[in-house]
Design a protein around this motif. Structure first.
Motif, mmCIF file in Angstrom:
data_model
loop_
_atom_site.group_PDB
_atom_site.id
_atom_site.type_symbol
_atom_site.label_atom_id
_atom_site.label_comp_id
_atom_site.label_asym_id
_atom_site.label_seq_id
_atom_site.Cartn_x
_atom_site.Cartn_y
_atom_site.Cartn_z
ATOM 1 N N GLU A 52 0.817 -1.214 0.000
ATOM 2 C CA GLU A 52 0.000 0.000 0.000
ATOM 3 C C GLU A 52 0.853 1.266 0.000
ATOM 4 N N ASP A 53 2.123 1.144 0.407
ATOM 5 C CA ASP A 53 3.011 2.304 0.439
ATOM 6 C C ASP A 53 3.291 2.849 -0.954
ATOM 7 N N PHE A 54 3.082 2.016 -1.980
ATOM 8 C CA PHE A 54 3.509 2.396 -3.336
ATOM 9 C C PHE A 54 2.372 2.422 -4.347
ATOM 10 N N VAL A 55 1.143 2.470 -3.880
ATOM 11 C CA VAL A 55 -0.006 2.451 -4.795
ATOM 12 C C VAL A 55 0.048 3.592 -5.799
ATOM 13 N N LEU A 59 7.718 6.565 -9.350
ATOM 14 C CA LEU A 59 9.129 6.232 -9.546
ATOM 15 C C LEU A 59 9.267 4.770 -9.940
ATOM 16 N N ASN A 60 10.365 4.436 -10.623
ATOM 17 C CA ASN A 60 10.638 3.022 -10.875
ATOM 18 C C ASN A 60 11.357 2.430 -9.674
ATOM 19 N N PRO A 61 11.432 1.108 -9.571
ATOM 20 C CA PRO A 61 12.046 0.492 -8.385
ATOM 21 C C PRO A 61 13.478 0.952 -8.111
ATOM 22 N N ILE A 62 14.270 1.167 -9.155
ATOM 23 C CA ILE A 62 15.656 1.606 -8.955
ATOM 24 C C ILE A 62 15.684 2.946 -8.243
ATOM 25 N N ARG A 143 5.032 -5.040 -5.494
ATOM 26 C CA ARG A 143 5.241 -3.820 -4.696
ATOM 27 C C ARG A 143 5.783 -4.174 -3.316
ATOM 28 N N VAL A 144 5.341 -5.317 -2.767
ATOM 29 C CA VAL A 144 5.903 -5.781 -1.495
ATOM 30 C C VAL A 144 7.397 -6.068 -1.675
ATOM 31 N N ARG A 145 7.761 -6.633 -2.812
ATOM 32 C CA ARG A 145 9.188 -6.889 -3.076
ATOM 33 C C ARG A 145 9.976 -5.579 -3.154
ATOM 34 N N VAL A 146 9.354 -4.539 -3.709
ATOM 35 C CA VAL A 146 10.014 -3.229 -3.746
ATOM 36 C C VAL A 146 10.266 -2.731 -2.324
ATOM 37 N N ASN A 166 6.302 -14.396 1.884
ATOM 38 C CA ASN A 166 4.941 -14.652 1.384
ATOM 39 C C ASN A 166 4.793 -14.425 -0.112
ATOM 40 N N HIS A 167 5.511 -13.421 -0.640
ATOM 41 C CA HIS A 167 5.355 -13.076 -2.051
ATOM 42 C C HIS A 167 6.615 -13.404 -2.859
ATOM 43 N N LEU A 168 7.456 -14.273 -2.313
ATOM 44 C CA LEU A 168 8.704 -14.612 -3.000
ATOM 45 C C LEU A 168 8.652 -16.020 -3.574
#
Length: 266
Positions: A52-55, A59-62, A143-146, A166-168
């Protein structure tokens, strides 16, 4: 009340039944609302719902990772302002401060910031295309991975992870295990996970929450389970009647239960 002691350089697995307060404890530590947490301790907390922090993040992940290094961002901004100053070429104080900032940026590896970000993202199985996409366009799991990648990139003094696997997929899990044991060495980790193999791979200690009591055990999760099994066996042993010298039968004393703290050697 229960005392919590976290030792620098140890990796703790936080266990307990659902609803026992594991996630709440991580959040309180991250907010430095637990007595004894130093005010200057750098803490990163990755919650289960951190997507939810990145909805709305464009920006891109980098760039998310690079900009999360607030020290680098501040120094880079100060350097740009000094270099643009009208007296930059003649003011000795400005020249001295510019040299100091260059030295600080070099010490924190600022020049290879983008490549370090890519390395962490590659470890978590981001493709080159995903690294360049706005984070808001990624699925919740990515997004969780980010969020996880950002916490690892910052390299905090204390890292708090709530169900990080959980998401890996398997490759990302194995990479994360290796990373927190090697690249994160010398810092403190507290992780909540239902993945026993992950806990066995990364944990040096286990913290168990039961009946609002927190107890520490040395060793990985398998060691913790063995100790708990032995304790349970001792506590459920049926006392055997003993015969006195006078021939009367007297009940044997029930085995005194061994507390988790004693068993852990604390």
């Amino acid at each position: 009340g229960t005392a919590l002691t976290l030792v620098h350089g140890r990796r703790y697995g936080l266990t307990g039944r659902n609803g026992s307060g594991k996630s709440t404890l991580l959040r309180l530590i991250s907010q430095k609302r637990v007595p004894g947490v130093p005010a200057d301790l750098r803490i990163m907390y990755v919650a289960q719902d951190s997507s939810e922090d990145f909805v709305s993040c464009k920006l891109n992940p980098i760039d998310v990772l690079v900009k999360s290094d607030t020290r680098r961002e501040l120094l880079s901004k100060q350097l740009a302002e000094l270099q643009e100053h009208e007296d930059a070429a003649v003011d000795l104080d400005i020249e001295r401060r510019v040299r100091e900032i260059h030295d600080e940026l070099k010490a924190i590896g600022a020049s290879d910031a983008h490549e370090r970000a890519r390395k962490v993202l590659r470890g978590l199985q981001f493709s080159p295309k995903q690294m360049e996409r706005p984070v808001s366009t990624l699925s919740g799991g990515w997004r969780v991975r980010v969020s996880l990648a950002r916490a690892l990139y910052v390299n905090p003094d204390c890292l708090l992870l709530d169900e990080p696997t959980n998401h890996l997929d398997l490759e990302a899990c194995l990479w994360l295990e290796q990373y927190v044991c090697d690249a994160f060495e010398g810092r403190t980790l507290v992780v909540v996970s239902h993945d026993r193999s992950f806990l066995n791979a990364v944990c040096t200690d286990i913290l168990s929450i039961s009946n609002k009591k927190l107890t520490a055990y040395a060793g990985d999760y398998a060691t913790f389970e063995a100790v708990r099994k032995e304790q349970h066996a001792r506590q459920t042993t049926v006392p055997v009647a003993a015969t006195t010298d006078a021939g009367a039968v007297a009940p044997a004393s029930a085995a005194a239960p061994v507390s988790a703290t004693e068993e852990a050697g604390e």
